[in-house]
Design a protein around this motif. Structure first.
Motif, PDB file in Angstrom:
ATOM      1  N   LEU A  71       0.860  -1.227  -0.072  1.00 29.04           N
ATOM      2  CA  LEU A  71      -0.147  -0.158  -0.013  1.00 29.04           C
ATOM      3  C   LEU A  71       0.726   1.361   0.093  1.00 29.04           C
ATOM      4  CD1 LEU A  71      -2.873   1.285   0.415  1.00 29.04           C
ATOM      5  CD2 LEU A  71      -2.552   1.209   3.016  1.00 29.04           C
ATOM      6  N   VAL A  72       0.637   2.120  -0.820  1.00 35.64           N
ATOM      7  CA  VAL A  72       1.454   3.360  -1.005  1.00 35.64           C
ATOM      8  C   VAL A  72       0.417   4.559  -0.584  1.00 35.64           C
ATOM      9  CG1 VAL A  72       2.684   4.979  -2.563  1.00 35.64           C
ATOM     10  CG2 VAL A  72       2.873   2.341  -2.957  1.00 35.64           C
ATOM     11  N   ASP A  95      -4.508  10.346   0.689  1.00 37.03           N
ATOM     12  CA  ASP A  95      -5.335  10.895   1.703  1.00 37.03           C
ATOM     13  C   ASP A  95      -6.304  10.180   2.368  1.00 37.03           C
ATOM     14  OD1 ASP A  95      -4.344  13.433   0.865  1.00 37.03           O
ATOM     15  OD2 ASP A  95      -5.363  13.289  -1.041  1.00 37.03           O
ATOM     16  N   LEU A  96      -5.785   9.054   2.732  1.00 35.14           N
ATOM     17  CA  LEU A  96      -6.448   8.204   3.555  1.00 35.14           C
ATOM     18  C   LEU A  96      -6.803   8.637   5.132  1.00 35.14           C
ATOM     19  CD1 LEU A  96      -4.890   4.615   2.954  1.00 35.14           C
ATOM     20  CD2 LEU A  96      -7.275   5.437   2.103  1.00 35.14           C
ATOM     21  N   SER A  97      -8.000   8.627   5.492  1.00 34.16           N
ATOM     22  CA  SER A  97      -8.117   8.917   6.756  1.00 34.16           C
ATOM     23  C   SER A  97      -7.725   7.995   7.871  1.00 34.16           C
ATOM     24  CB  SER A  97      -9.743   9.061   7.378  1.00 34.16           C
ATOM     25  OG  SER A  97     -10.190   7.737   7.449  1.00 34.16           O
ATOM     26  N   PRO A  98      -7.399   8.204   9.115  1.00 43.42           N
ATOM     27  CA  PRO A  98      -6.701   7.118   9.776  1.00 43.42           C
ATOM     28  C   PRO A  98      -7.511   5.770  10.058  1.00 43.42           C
ATOM     29  CG  PRO A  98      -6.632   9.277  11.166  1.00 43.42           C
ATOM     30  CD  PRO A  98      -7.191   9.436   9.837  1.00 43.42           C
ATOM     31  N   GLU A  99      -8.974   6.025  10.056  1.00 44.65           N
ATOM     32  CA  GLU A  99      -9.790   4.915  10.188  1.00 44.65           C
ATOM     33  C   GLU A  99      -9.410   4.084   8.813  1.00 44.65           C
ATOM     34  OE1 GLU A  99     -10.638   8.090  10.670  1.00 44.65           O
ATOM     35  OE2 GLU A  99     -10.699   7.744  12.797  1.00 44.65           O
ATOM     36  N   CYS A 102      -6.512   2.123   8.834  1.00 42.85           N
ATOM     37  CA  CYS A 102      -6.518   0.859   9.595  1.00 42.85           C
ATOM     38  C   CYS A 102      -7.390  -0.186   9.073  1.00 42.85           C
ATOM     39  CB  CYS A 102      -7.064   1.357  11.160  1.00 42.85           C
ATOM     40  SG  CYS A 102      -5.984   2.239  12.077  1.00 42.85           S
ATOM     41  N   SER A 103      -8.302   0.376   8.448  1.00 44.89           N
ATOM     42  CA  SER A 103      -9.219  -0.871   7.695  1.00 44.89           C
ATOM     43  C   SER A 103      -8.339  -1.424   6.649  1.00 44.89           C
ATOM     44  CB  SER A 103     -10.550  -0.466   7.632  1.00 44.89           C
ATOM     45  OG  SER A 103     -10.592   0.292   6.220  1.00 44.89           O
ATOM     46  N   LYS A 104      -7.795  -0.773   5.729  1.00 45.97           N
ATOM     47  CA  LYS A 104      -7.003  -1.361   4.616  1.00 45.97           C
ATOM     48  C   LYS A 104      -5.772  -2.267   5.040  1.00 45.97           C
ATOM     49  CE  LYS A 104      -7.596   1.522   0.510  1.00 45.97           C
ATOM     50  NZ  LYS A 104      -8.231   0.600  -0.219  1.00 45.97           N
ATOM     51  N   ILE A 105      -5.208  -1.801   6.180  1.00 47.42           N
ATOM     52  CA  ILE A 105      -3.770  -2.430   6.467  1.00 47.42           C
ATOM     53  C   ILE A 105      -3.682  -3.738   6.976  1.00 47.42           C
ATOM     54  CG2 ILE A 105      -3.620  -2.228   9.262  1.00 47.42           C
ATOM     55  CD1 ILE A 105      -1.110  -0.972   6.581  1.00 47.42           C
ATOM     56  N   SER A 106      -4.862  -4.555   7.362  1.00 41.57           N
ATOM     57  CA  SER A 106      -4.819  -5.735   7.460  1.00 41.57           C
ATOM     58  C   SER A 106      -4.626  -6.829   6.376  1.00 41.57           C
ATOM     59  CB  SER A 106      -6.273  -6.139   8.362  1.00 41.57           C
ATOM     60  OG  SER A 106      -7.214  -6.007   7.775  1.00 41.57           O
ATOM     61  N   CYS A 107      -4.764  -6.115   5.166  1.00 45.13           N
ATOM     62  CA  CYS A 107      -4.479  -6.707   3.934  1.00 45.13           C
ATOM     63  C   CYS A 107      -3.216  -6.587   3.394  1.00 45.13           C
ATOM     64  CB  CYS A 107      -5.639  -6.664   2.845  1.00 45.13           C
ATOM     65  SG  CYS A 107      -7.356  -6.683   3.685  1.00 45.13           S
ATOM     66  N   LEU A 111       3.849  -1.064   3.770  1.00 45.31           N
ATOM     67  CA  LEU A 111       3.148   0.192   3.522  1.00 45.31           C
ATOM     68  C   LEU A 111       4.436   1.306   3.079  1.00 45.31           C
ATOM     69  CD1 LEU A 111       0.790   2.269   3.975  1.00 45.31           C
ATOM     70  CD2 LEU A 111       1.530   2.125   6.554  1.00 45.31           C
ATOM     71  N   ILE A 112       3.867   2.079   2.362  1.00 43.57           N
ATOM     72  CA  ILE A 112       5.080   3.146   1.841  1.00 43.57           C
ATOM     73  C   ILE A 112       4.295   4.347   2.089  1.00 43.57           C
ATOM     74  CG2 ILE A 112       6.521   4.109   0.209  1.00 43.57           C
ATOM     75  CD1 ILE A 112       6.899   1.347  -1.161  1.00 43.57           C
ATOM     76  N   VAL A 113       5.136   5.343   3.175  1.00 42.39           N
ATOM     77  CA  VAL A 113       4.359   6.661   3.401  1.00 42.39           C
ATOM     78  C   VAL A 113       5.662   7.740   3.108  1.00 42.39           C
ATOM     79  CG1 VAL A 113       3.019   5.541   5.267  1.00 42.39           C
ATOM     80  CG2 VAL A 113       5.238   6.545   5.824  1.00 42.39           C
ATOM     81  N   ARG A 114       5.309   8.973   3.245  1.00 45.50           N
ATOM     82  CA  ARG A 114       6.301  10.118   3.220  1.00 45.50           C
ATOM     83  C   ARG A 114       5.975  10.733   4.896  1.00 45.50           C
ATOM     84  NH1 ARG A 114       5.871  13.079  -2.288  1.00 45.50           N
ATOM     85  NH2 ARG A 114       7.051  14.669  -0.980  1.00 45.50           N
ATOM     86  N   SER A 115       5.788  12.147   4.734  1.00 42.38           N
ATOM     87  CA  SER A 115       5.850  12.470   6.335  1.00 42.38           C
ATOM     88  C   SER A 115       4.278  12.889   6.631  1.00 42.38           C
ATOM     89  CB  SER A 115       6.436  14.008   6.317  1.00 42.38           C
ATOM     90  OG  SER A 115       6.124  14.925   5.242  1.00 42.38           O
ATOM     91  N   ALA A 116       3.390  12.759   5.901  1.00 43.47           N
ATOM     92  CA  ALA A 116       2.088  12.940   6.023  1.00 43.47           C
ATOM     93  C   ALA A 116       1.233  11.968   6.770  1.00 43.47           C
ATOM     94  CB  ALA A 116       1.384  13.741   5.072  1.00 43.47           C
ATOM     95  N   THR A 117       1.555  10.740   6.607  1.00 44.88           N
ATOM     96  CA  THR A 117       0.897   9.520   7.069  1.00 44.88           C
ATOM     97  C   THR A 117       1.360   9.270   8.460  1.00 44.88           C
ATOM     98  OG1 THR A 117       0.596   8.765   4.918  1.00 44.88           O
ATOM     99  CG2 THR A 117       0.056   7.151   6.663  1.00 44.88           C
ATOM    100  N   LYS A 118       0.380   9.301   9.323  1.00 43.50           N
ATOM    101  CA  LYS A 118       0.760   8.799  10.847  1.00 43.50           C
ATOM    102  C   LYS A 118       0.672   7.538  10.845  1.00 43.50           C
ATOM    103  CE  LYS A 118       1.305  13.256  11.619  1.00 43.50           C
ATOM    104  NZ  LYS A 118       2.409  13.979  10.918  1.00 43.50           N
ATOM    105  N   VAL A 119       1.967   6.711  11.009  1.00 44.41           N
ATOM    106  CA  VAL A 119       1.911   5.255  11.306  1.00 44.41           C
ATOM    107  C   VAL A 119       1.830   4.839  12.742  1.00 44.41           C
ATOM    108  CG1 VAL A 119       2.733   3.044  10.220  1.00 44.41           C
ATOM    109  CG2 VAL A 119       2.933   5.073   8.945  1.00 44.41           C
ATOM    110  N   THR A 120       0.713   5.017  13.261  1.00 43.86           N
ATOM    111  CA  THR A 120       0.607   4.868  14.737  1.00 43.86           C
ATOM    112  C   THR A 120       0.559   3.393  15.158  1.00 43.86           C
ATOM    113  OG1 THR A 120      -1.880   4.826  14.599  1.00 43.86           O
ATOM    114  CG2 THR A 120      -0.610   7.064  14.904  1.00 43.86           C
ATOM    115  N   ARG A 121       0.476   3.341  16.621  1.00 49.23           N
ATOM    116  CA  ARG A 121       0.320   1.810  17.186  1.00 49.23           C
ATOM    117  C   ARG A 121      -0.822   1.225  16.750  1.00 49.23           C
ATOM    118  NH1 ARG A 121       2.395  -0.969  21.262  1.00 49.23           N
ATOM    119  NH2 ARG A 121       4.074   0.717  21.324  1.00 49.23           N
ATOM    120  N   GLU A 122      -1.707   2.045  16.409  1.00 46.98           N
ATOM    121  CA  GLU A 122      -3.367   1.416  16.035  1.00 46.98           C
ATOM    122  C   GLU A 122      -3.192   0.870  14.677  1.00 46.98           C
ATOM    123  OE1 GLU A 122      -3.053   4.653  17.499  1.00 46.98           O
ATOM    124  OE2 GLU A 122      -3.595   3.742  19.331  1.00 46.98           O
TER     125      GLU A 122
END
Ligand SMILES: NC(=O)c1ccc[n+]([C@@H]2O[C@H](COP(=O)([O-])OP(=O)(O)OC[C@H]3O[C@@H](n4cnc5c(N)ncnc54)[C@H](O)[C@@H]3O)[C@@H](O)[C@H]2O)c1
Ligand SMILES: O=C(O)[C@H](O)COP(=O)(O)O
Length: 586
Positions: A71-72, A95-99, A102-107, A111-122
């Motif tokens: 996922l990019v 521009d994914l919301s945090p929710e 989170c819903s996409k990530i289980s698949c 994950l590739i991000v830059r500075s805007a995506t917060k890759v949190t514990r959640e």
């Protein structure tokens, strides 16, 4: 970690000698990561000293690529996407919301991000163990929860070199544009005005620019400011090499000296606890009145409210900012709207060339990690197998603490020889921990077994190793630092102890706060120092004195429960018999 005085000159007392006998290291294979891709390292005699075990394979073997979903979540250069598509199914969802994330990530496997995506514990929790790699297409990893990534067995990799020049170029662009009022004059003309007198600028040639943080970006800015703009360049970086600076005609100076004499101050340090809001009302007050500030590092190194006040009262003439504490900043941000401030929306790394480079660099790192290879770009700590941790755990702590002591005693700890007295040893983990202790407190790189050698090399820290026949798994670890001083430590009663400094035997638990100094061995010293500490309400937890002969010099280590004030340390240091006092926070 804090250091009230960085230079410690025990050279004349360094008489440690090491046997050159070297023990054969046991061939071993160790897995360093839990989870689906178990990575294995093999070691054999000599390999650690000569080989960098951290390789990123360029293999295009697609045999196990079938199930990888990548996922990019932010715009990535096409060249990088192409590399990734050779290895898995790539989904670009911006521009994914945090929710939504989170819903996409289980698949997703990566994950590739830059500075805007917060890759949190959640996000890691929501991935339910499937996410194996997070790739940060850029340098700063402050948007990724590294602790959570490590706990969830997820490797985080970044691309630290490809946007260095781009960031440096933006800093120079901001410097020049601010000096000559480019943005404001442009806005004025677009508002149909012709205000030639209003936008008279200041010249750059012959002016002094202070580079705060002389790392990759700082170095490139310094070079350009000097060679292209004809500026005097000074730099402040407690951990930079003076040789590297002087090679391009830059003087390394103290923080206060840098900011108090500079006409322009350009920020290039990482956002780490010790640099958080380091530019605040106190530092603005020390600046030359009317200094101009450029920040393309991280917003969090400036106290933004204090900056607004400093701009209002003229302490700071102008600021040019690419980065902000909150990104994007509030729509009504006083700082962004301030008439003396020019801003860009975090564009430091945003050139076509840098984005292309970053995209390829991160795609290769992510691909390598998905294939189960050790990555030189990994930034989080690996999960070390329980057996290994259990055996080496106390020595791992000792190794890191010795590294921390070393960097506080000798600020330029660039040549470190490690001598292990050991019955049988694979030194990789210990060496990584020494490097971590030496480098991590001064950098935004998280150092682990995977990237330690790579980062040490990148920072110009040379580590050599020797193993001397011992009795226990590890009898002692000695660090000979830049031919200035040696320190030695042992594990005693399960905890790390400093046992030798130069030629002096000591016995100091490497925990908490420590005052270390040399003194003339004479009556009454303990009482005098104890009285000063008492006057400052500082409780002593232990005291250790080592000497080689009576009434000559001795070394004293004092454990204290409270952190002494500068005044207290100065008071002790001013006693005529005391020399080279340092305060160490371990
Ligand atoms: N605006 C952007 O788009 C952009 C692009 C690239 C990098 N950056 C940021 O720029 C900064 C520098 O990046 P880099 O690649 O040069 O990193 P780097 O690690 O190569 O250099 C950072 C330097 O800061 C020094 N340092 C640490 N603590 C310091 C202190 N208290 N005072 C002075 N110096 C200190 C370190 O010793 C190191 O030499 C980072 O914050 C990075 O995130 C921003
Ligand atoms: O840390 C970085 O690499 C820069 O700040 C660039 O960030 P970006 O990838 O969001 O442009």
């Amino acid at each position: 970690m804090a250091c009230t005085k960085a230079t410690f000159t025990f050279s004349q007392y360094c008489s440690d000698r090491c046997s050159s006998s070297r023990r054969r290291r046991r061939a071993s294979a160790v897995s360093f990561f839990n989870g689906n891709s178990v990575m294995r390292l093999s070691s054999h005699r000599g390999a650690l000293l000569t080989n960098n075990v951290l390789e990123t394979s360029k293999s295009k073997d697609k045999s196990s690529s079938n199930n990888n979903i990548i996922l990019v979540s932010e715009k990535l250069g096409e060249a990088g996407l192409k590399v990734l598509r050779e290895w898995g199914d790539v989904e670009c969802a911006y521009d994914l919301s945090p929710e939504e994330l989170c819903s996409k990530i289980s698949c997703c496997d990566a994950l590739i991000v830059r500075s805007a995506t917060k890759v949190t514990r959640e996000v890691f929790q929501a991935s339910k163990g499937r996410l194996k790699v997070v790739g940060r297409a850029g340098v700063g990893i402050d948007n990724v929860d590294l602790q959570a990534a490590t706990e969830f067995g997820c490797i985080v990799v970044n691309a630290p070199t490809s946007n260095t020049v781009a960031a440096a170029e933006l800093a120079i662009a901001h410097l020049a544009a601010m000096a000559r009022n480019v943005a404001r004059a442009d806005a004025s003309m677009k508002a149909s005005k012709w205000e030639r007198n209003k936008y008279v600028g200041v010249s750059m040639v012959g002016k002094t620019v202070a580079i705060m943080g002389f790392g990759k970006v700082g170095y490139e800015v310094a070079r350009r400011a000097k060679a292209a703009l004809g500026m005097n360049v000074v730099a402040h970086d407690p951990y930079a090499s003076a040789d590297r600076a002087s090679a391009i005609g830059v003087h390394l100076v103290s923080f206060d000296e840098a900011i108090s004499n500079a006409d322009f101050i350009s920020l290039h340090m990482p956002l780490i606890p010790s640099t958080h809001k380091i530019f605040n009302h106190t530092s603005f007050a020390k600046m030359k009145r009317g200094a101009r500030i450029i920040n393309v590092a991280r917003g969090g190194v400036i106290d933004e409210d204090d900056l607004v006040r400093a701009l209002d009262d003229g302490t700071v003439a102008e600021a040019a900012l690419d980065v902000f504490t909150e990104e994007p900043p509030a729509k009504d941000s006083k700082l962004v709207k301030h008439e003396k401030v020019t801003v860009t929306p975090h564009l430091g790394g945003s050139t076509k060339e840098a984005q292309e480079g970053v995209a390829i660099e991160i795609a290769e790192a992510v691909m390598g990690a998905l294939k189960g290879e050790l990555s030189a770009r990994a930034v989080n700590a690996p999960a070390v197998p329980t057996e290994l941790v259990a055996e080496l755990a106390p020595y791992v702590v000792l190794a890191e603490k010795l590294g921390r002591v070393a960097v506080q005693l000798v600020s330029e700890s660039r040549d470190v020889k490690v001598v292990y007295r050991s019955a049988d040893l694979d030194t990789r983990l210990l060496r990584a921990m020494i490097i971590k202790g030496l480098i991590e407190p001064t950098s935004n790189s998280a150092i682990n077994l995977v990237n330690a050698d790579f980062i040490a090399k990148e920072k110009g820290v040379r580590i050599s190793e020797e193993i001397i026949a011992g009795v226990e798994l590890i009898d002692s670890i000695q660090l000979q630092i830049s031919n200035v001083i040696s320190i030695e430590g042992k594990v005693k009663y399960g905890s790390p102890h400093l046992t030798r400094v130069g030629s002096f035997d000591v016995d100091v638990s490497l925990e908490g706060n420590l005052i270390l100094y040399r003194q003339v061995d004479q009556p009454g010293m303990i009482g005098r120092v104890g009285t000063i500490l008492g006057q400052h309400n500082i409780n002593v937890s232990f005291m250790s004195l080592g000497r080689t002969c009576r009434r000559k010099m001795a070394i004293v280590a004092i454990g204290v429960d409270e952190e002494p004030s500068k005044e207290a340390l100065q008071h002790i240091g001013s006693l005529p018999a005391i020399q080279d006092l340092v305060f160490l926070k371990l």
